[in-house]
Design a protein around this motif. Structure first.
Motif, PDB file in Angstrom:
ATOM      1  N   SER A 136     -93.008 -35.817  16.480  1.00 27.07           N
ATOM      2  CA  SER A 136     -94.433 -36.183  16.211  1.00 27.07           C
ATOM      3  C   SER A 136     -95.225 -36.046  15.463  1.00 27.07           C
ATOM      4  N   GLY A 137     -96.115 -37.229  15.498  1.00 30.46           N
ATOM      5  CA  GLY A 137     -97.766 -37.163  14.178  1.00 30.46           C
ATOM      6  C   GLY A 137     -97.634 -35.155  14.662  1.00 30.46           C
ATOM      7  N   GLY A 138     -97.970 -35.186  15.478  1.00 29.00           N
ATOM      8  CA  GLY A 138     -99.041 -33.219  15.841  1.00 29.00           C
ATOM      9  C   GLY A 138     -98.129 -32.227  14.665  1.00 29.00           C
ATOM     10  N   GLU A 139     -96.987 -32.834  15.645  1.00 28.58           N
ATOM     11  CA  GLU A 139     -95.936 -31.534  15.117  1.00 28.58           C
ATOM     12  C   GLU A 139     -95.478 -31.559  13.692  1.00 28.58           C
ATOM     13  N   LYS A 140     -95.693 -32.688  12.611  1.00 33.76           N
ATOM     14  CA  LYS A 140     -95.623 -33.174  11.686  1.00 33.76           C
ATOM     15  C   LYS A 140     -96.849 -31.856  10.961  1.00 33.76           C
ATOM     16  N   ARG A 141     -98.381 -32.789  11.373  1.00 32.78           N
ATOM     17  CA  ARG A 141     -99.480 -31.775  11.205  1.00 32.78           C
ATOM     18  C   ARG A 141     -99.411 -29.775  11.847  1.00 32.78           C
ATOM     19  N   MET A 142     -98.907 -29.700  12.323  1.00 36.03           N
ATOM     20  CA  MET A 142     -98.605 -28.030  12.636  1.00 36.03           C
ATOM     21  C   MET A 142     -97.872 -27.777  11.317  1.00 36.03           C
ATOM     22  N   ALA A 143     -96.862 -28.251  11.282  1.00 37.63           N
ATOM     23  CA  ALA A 143     -95.489 -27.823  10.486  1.00 37.63           C
ATOM     24  C   ALA A 143     -95.504 -27.767   9.166  1.00 37.63           C
ATOM     25  N   ALA A 144     -97.107 -29.215   8.461  1.00 36.60           N
ATOM     26  CA  ALA A 144     -97.678 -28.917   7.204  1.00 36.60           C
ATOM     27  C   ALA A 144     -98.553 -27.720   7.018  1.00 36.60           C
ATOM     28  N   ILE A 145     -99.346 -27.022   8.266  1.00 40.75           N
ATOM     29  CA  ILE A 145    -100.070 -26.037   8.521  1.00 40.75           C
ATOM     30  C   ILE A 145     -99.038 -24.751   7.943  1.00 40.75           C
ATOM     31  N   ALA A 146     -97.932 -25.004   8.763  1.00 44.92           N
ATOM     32  CA  ALA A 146     -97.161 -23.497   8.140  1.00 44.92           C
ATOM     33  C   ALA A 146     -97.021 -24.037   6.606  1.00 44.92           C
ATOM     34  N   THR A 147     -96.434 -25.054   6.223  1.00 43.34           N
ATOM     35  CA  THR A 147     -95.440 -24.785   5.312  1.00 43.34           C
ATOM     36  C   THR A 147     -96.771 -24.141   4.124  1.00 43.34           C
ATOM     37  N   ILE A 148     -97.982 -24.586   4.720  1.00 41.36           N
ATOM     38  CA  ILE A 148     -99.417 -23.702   3.973  1.00 41.36           C
ATOM     39  C   ILE A 148     -98.989 -22.308   3.503  1.00 41.36           C
ATOM     40  N   LEU A 149     -99.161 -21.937   5.368  1.00 38.60           N
ATOM     41  CA  LEU A 149     -98.444 -20.222   5.292  1.00 38.60           C
ATOM     42  C   LEU A 149     -98.188 -19.827   4.688  1.00 38.60           C
ATOM     43  N   ALA A 150     -97.353 -20.543   4.798  1.00 44.88           N
ATOM     44  CA  ALA A 150     -95.501 -19.405   3.935  1.00 44.88           C
ATOM     45  C   ALA A 150     -95.859 -19.561   2.645  1.00 44.88           C
ATOM     46  N   MET A 151     -97.218 -20.207   1.800  1.00 44.06           N
ATOM     47  CA  MET A 151     -97.667 -19.598   0.406  1.00 44.06           C
ATOM     48  C   MET A 151     -98.366 -18.661   0.151  1.00 44.06           C
ATOM     49  N   GLU A 152     -99.128 -18.280   1.794  1.00 38.48           N
ATOM     50  CA  GLU A 152    -100.021 -16.792   1.936  1.00 38.48           C
ATOM     51  C   GLU A 152    -101.010 -17.224   0.363  1.00 38.48           C
ATOM     52  N   PRO A 153    -101.673 -18.326   0.795  1.00 35.74           N
ATOM     53  CA  PRO A 153    -102.870 -18.092  -0.133  1.00 35.74           C
ATOM     54  C   PRO A 153    -103.962 -17.629   0.522  1.00 35.74           C
ATOM     55  N   GLU A 154    -105.582 -17.348  -0.478  1.00 35.56           N
ATOM     56  CA  GLU A 154    -106.274 -16.466   0.052  1.00 35.56           C
ATOM     57  C   GLU A 154    -107.205 -17.373   0.743  1.00 35.56           C
ATOM     58  N   ALA A 155    -106.721 -18.963   0.493  1.00 37.16           N
ATOM     59  CA  ALA A 155    -107.914 -20.251   0.465  1.00 37.16           C
ATOM     60  C   ALA A 155    -107.257 -20.999   1.149  1.00 37.16           C
ATOM     61  N   ILE A 156    -107.659 -22.586   2.231  1.00 39.71           N
ATOM     62  CA  ILE A 156    -107.324 -23.108   2.673  1.00 39.71           C
ATOM     63  C   ILE A 156    -107.766 -24.056   2.875  1.00 39.71           C
ATOM     64  N   LEU A 157    -107.191 -25.799   1.940  1.00 35.46           N
ATOM     65  CA  LEU A 157    -108.094 -26.895   2.066  1.00 35.46           C
ATOM     66  C   LEU A 157    -108.239 -27.423   3.153  1.00 35.46           C
ATOM     67  N   MET A 158    -108.441 -28.131   3.444  1.00 43.27           N
ATOM     68  CA  MET A 158    -107.739 -29.373   4.410  1.00 43.27           C
ATOM     69  C   MET A 158    -108.581 -30.649   4.660  1.00 43.27           C
ATOM     70  N   ASP A 159    -107.864 -31.788   4.915  1.00 45.26           N
ATOM     71  CA  ASP A 159    -108.116 -32.850   4.452  1.00 45.26           C
ATOM     72  C   ASP A 159    -108.726 -33.617   5.974  1.00 45.26           C
ATOM     73  N   GLU A 160    -109.798 -33.509   6.409  1.00 45.08           N
ATOM     74  CA  GLU A 160    -109.515 -34.510   8.539  1.00 45.08           C
ATOM     75  C   GLU A 160    -107.768 -33.840   8.768  1.00 45.08           C
ATOM     76  N   PRO A 161    -108.122 -33.164   8.581  1.00 43.97           N
ATOM     77  CA  PRO A 161    -106.783 -32.165   9.938  1.00 43.97           C
ATOM     78  C   PRO A 161    -107.034 -32.738  11.146  1.00 43.97           C
ATOM     79  N   THR A 162    -107.504 -33.385  11.218  1.00 43.98           N
ATOM     80  CA  THR A 162    -107.486 -33.770  13.344  1.00 43.98           C
ATOM     81  C   THR A 162    -107.107 -35.091  13.097  1.00 43.98           C
ATOM     82  N   SER A 163    -107.613 -35.828  12.108  1.00 43.11           N
ATOM     83  CA  SER A 163    -107.342 -37.543  12.494  1.00 43.11           C
ATOM     84  C   SER A 163    -106.149 -37.985  13.116  1.00 43.11           C
ATOM     85  N   ALA A 164    -106.231 -39.211  13.642  1.00 36.00           N
ATOM     86  CA  ALA A 164    -105.032 -39.388  13.964  1.00 36.00           C
ATOM     87  C   ALA A 164    -104.217 -38.907  15.052  1.00 36.00           C
ATOM     88  N   LEU A 165    -104.835 -37.854  14.965  1.00 39.29           N
ATOM     89  CA  LEU A 165    -104.041 -36.426  16.392  1.00 39.29           C
ATOM     90  C   LEU A 165    -104.060 -37.226  18.005  1.00 39.29           C
TER      91      LEU A 165
END
Length: 239
Positions: A136-165
């Motif tokens: 689902s759209g909500g699951e995909k948004r969470m998966a997208a966040i998980a994808t970024i966290l797997a990179m172990e970045p020092e900073a996270i940029l988010m563009d409209e993270p709750t849109s269409a949920l």
């Protein structure tokens, strides 16, 4: 950690999108970038990621964003796109989460550990081998966040993270964002979400900073918001 020093940028000559902008975001801060459409929020994100270049200086941990520093800079920054379909391009969640670490020369064993740790942290273990086109759209948004966290970045940029949920998934994403320890820069028209996730707000209008301060002070200021073509968050209108 992140600094704009007298930054100006224009897509067309004589039509500035960002004008003489300066600000600094310290390690661990959660900052909301708000403003009406066309204010310059998306351009700020592009400048941070080195997708476009400017007059002035954009620095990440003291390193200026340039063509020569892009590889180094992009290992420090993770970007969650507004449209998760543009981010999740591999067949499964697992393959998407493995992609960036492996391309940054992380060993497969270490990448596997990262994937499992992030999925456990977010309570998404059952999504590991799901196909992206079947979630689902909500699951995909969470998966997208998980994808970024797997990179172990020092900073996270988010563009409209709750849109269409829907409300349930919106709250799930908000709670997840609040628990992230990284420096966060979030652009959104969802001012209630910004209030829930950011302690600081930078209000942009016509490529300039109009206000920069505590989220509550700016988001409660009806005159300031309306003067910049925005409205009070719904949670404040109800009080």
């Amino acid at each position: 950690m992140i600094e704009f020093d007298n930054v100006s940028f224009e897509y067309e000559k004589g039509k500035p999108v960002i004008s003489g902008m300066s600000f600094r975001i310290e390690d661990g801060e959660a900052v909301g970038l708000i403003g009406a459409n066309g204010a310059g929020k998306s351009t700020i994100m592009k400048l941070l990621l080195g997708l476009v270049y400017c007059e002035g200086h954009v620095l990440i941990d003291g390193t200026e964003v340039s063509k020569d520093s892009l590889h180094h800079i992009r290992q420090k920054l993770g970007f969650v796109l507004q449209n998760s379909d543009n981010q999740m391009f591999m067949p499964t969640v697992y393959e998407d989460m493995m992609f960036a670490p492996l391309n940054y020369m992380v060993s497969r064993e270490e990448a596997e550990k990262r994937v499992d740790a992030v999925l456990a942290r977010l309570g998404l273990e059952d999504m590991k081998y799901k196909y992206n086109h079947k979630i689902s759209g909500g699951e995909k948004r969470m998966a997208a966040i998980a994808t970024i966290l797997a990179m172990e970045p020092e900073a996270i940029l988010m563009d409209e993270p709750t849109s269409a949920l829907d409300p349930y998934n919106r709250r799930l994403v908000i709670n997840t964002i609040r628990e992230l320890e990284q420096t966060k820069i979030i652009t959104s028209h969802d001012l209630d979400m910004i209030y829930d996730t950011c302690e600081r707000v930078i209000l942009i209008s016509d490529g300039k900073i109009v206000a920069d301060g505590r989220a509550e002070d700016i988001l409660r200021n009806k005159e300031l918001l309306e003067a910049n073509h925005m409205e009070l968050p719904l949670s404040f209108c109800a009080r």
